[in-house]
Design an enzyme around this catalytic site. Structure first.
Site, PDB file in Angstrom:
ATOM      1  CG  ASP A   1      22.316  94.528 106.950  1.00  0.00           C
ATOM      2  OD1 ASP A   1      21.328  95.258 106.756  1.00  0.00           O
ATOM      3  OD2 ASP A   1      23.407  94.692 106.388  1.00  0.00           O
TER       4      ASP A   1
ATOM      5  CD  GLU B   1      12.331  92.601 105.338  1.00  0.00           C
ATOM      6  OE1 GLU B   1      11.715  93.469 105.976  1.00  0.00           O
ATOM      7  OE2 GLU B   1      13.440  92.798 104.817  1.00  0.00           O
TER       8      GLU B   1
ATOM      9  CG  ASP C   1      17.930  92.141 106.087  1.00  0.00           C
ATOM     10  OD1 ASP C   1      16.793  92.548 105.786  1.00  0.00           O
ATOM     11  OD2 ASP C   1      18.952  92.846 106.019  1.00  0.00           O
TER      12      ASP C   1
END
Length: 424
Positions: free
Chosen positions: A370, A273, A189
């Site tokens: 997170d 991502e 992340d």
């Protein structure tokens, strides 16, 4: 056989005569680019006509025969021809929607010249360029055997705004052997407060290179602004600014390479991502400061997003996982990784950016925002790579959860076989 393009970039130390000759080459390359770009622009807007590479090549030949531009024949013709090819590629990328419209080259920016095999000779570790009588001195940072057996397809000589010279040797090498498997997979992340948070619980701090050098950089920029334009003092002040930017750039690049290399070495599969970096920067820049808060906060957040270089981080992961035979899975940017409970799959309706930890209403699990997102990213990456029925989009991370799910739209697995993602 598959060939991989590899580049070796080293410091160069040209003699005064060589520096003068290369300076003339840079000037001719810049002139040919700008003049060709102006002619293309004029032809398209006046007559709606696209200019082909053959036409630009014929125009360059005609320019060399004129008294005004006869000096173009004093430098090697190969860098000039390469400039025309690069501009043709730039226009093709623009019309294909892959790049912006080509821009004019400034005199004060980075200067470079590309030499193909017909315009240089590398023998015994000595590099000689066309129109040069003496070899160009450079410092080789790898073992001597590599230099002795090197067969570059192209040599790029460049000069940075701070005055440093570099030589880049581009080589086509065989596809490297895959690295040994580690049996590990990780979700990453990315952010600004912490550069990266792993699904293992590890947090990689954001070094904030620009913030550490911001004070000196601002002082150098103020000094340059006070100098008269065109003066030697302004040129010296501009060199100081360029050196400060170089230090920031080198520190950032070193950090990114170390981080991505460690991730690829330690894990067989990496899930990240698909972040919209440009949108994040625009959103941060357009943030309206609330009354009583520092108005500089919005520009500071925008600077932090750009300083993190998240796009470069992804680019390095892509080519390093491909070369190492590892797997990189990119999860859709709209996947609610932060709002989904990694234990039971409960999906929160809202989760503010300031909330760094939260408790799941369904299973009462306490989550670090997170780390929870990184775990969900890893689970979604496994679903994408495994192509499990019902989970092919990587959206339903925990099917046993009772909350509504949001479907992921786009995932981009790359590298080795998608089935290579192991279980932890």
């Amino acid at each position: 056989m598959i060939f991989v393009r590899t580049a070796y970039r080293v410091r160069a130390y040209p003699a005064p005569e060589q520096a003068a000759q290369l300076g003339r080459t840079f000037g001719c390359v810049r002139l040919v680019w700008n003049k060709t770009l102006a002619e293309r622009h004029r032809a398209y807007h006046a007559h709606g006509k696209k200019t082909s590479y053959k036409e630009t090549d014929a125009a360059l030949t005609a320019w060399k025969k004129t008294d005004e531009l006869a000096f173009l024949s004093e430098v090697s013709s190969v860098p000039l021809q390469q400039t025309l090819r690069h501009q043709h590629t730039a226009y093709a990328n623009f019309f294909a929607g892959r790049a912006r419209y080509p821009r004019f080259k400034p005199r004060n920016g980075r200067q470079s010249a590309h030499y193909t095999r017909s315009a240089f000779r590398l023998r015994g570790g000595k590099l000689t360029l066309a129109k040069h009588t003496a070899p160009l001195e450079f410092v080789w940072s790898w073992d001597d055997e590599t230099l002795a057996t090197l067969n570059p397809t192209m040599v790029i000589v460049s000069r940075e705004p701070d005055g440093r010279w570099y030589v880049t040797l581009a080589v086509d090498t065989d596809d490297p052997e895959p690295q040994p498997e580690t049996g590990s997979a990780v979700g990453v992340d990315l952010g600004v407060k912490d550069f990266a948070v792993l699904s293992t619980g590890e947090k990689i701090a954001n070094p904030k290179h620009l913030d550490r050098k911001a004070r000196n950089l601002a002082r150098y920029q103020r000094q340059m602004a006070r100098k008269q334009k065109g003066s030697n003092n302004r040129r010296k002040a501009k060199t100081k600014v360029a050196r400060a930017h170089r230090e920031i750039r080198c520190a950032r690049t070193d950090f990114l390479h170390r981080t991505t290399t460690n991730l690829v070495r330690e894990h067989d599969a990496i899930a990240i991502e698909d972040l919209n970096i440009a949108g994040m920067a625009r959103s941060a820049k357009g943030t309206v400061a609330k009354p009583g808060r520092n108005v500089r906060a919005k520009s500071g957040l925008n600077r932090a997003v750009m300083d993190a270089a998240l796009g470069e981080f992804r680019r390095q992961l892509e080519y390093k996982t491909t070369r190492a035979g590892k797997t990189l899975v990119v999860i859709d940017r709209w996947y609610p990784s932060s709002k989904t409970c990694s234990a039971c799959g409960h999906l929160l309706e809202k989760l503010s950016l300031s909330t760094r930890a939260w408790t799941c209403p369904g299973c009462r699990t306490r989550h670090d925002r997170d780390i929870n997102a990184a775990k969900n990213i890893l689970a979604a990456g496994r679903a994408v790579a495994g192509k499990t029925p019902g989970d092919a989009c990587g959206a339903d991370v925990s099917p046993q959860g009772s909350s509504l799910r949001q479907s992921a739209v786009k995932q981009e697995p790359s590298g080795a076989s998608p089935m290579a993602i192991p279980a932890l």
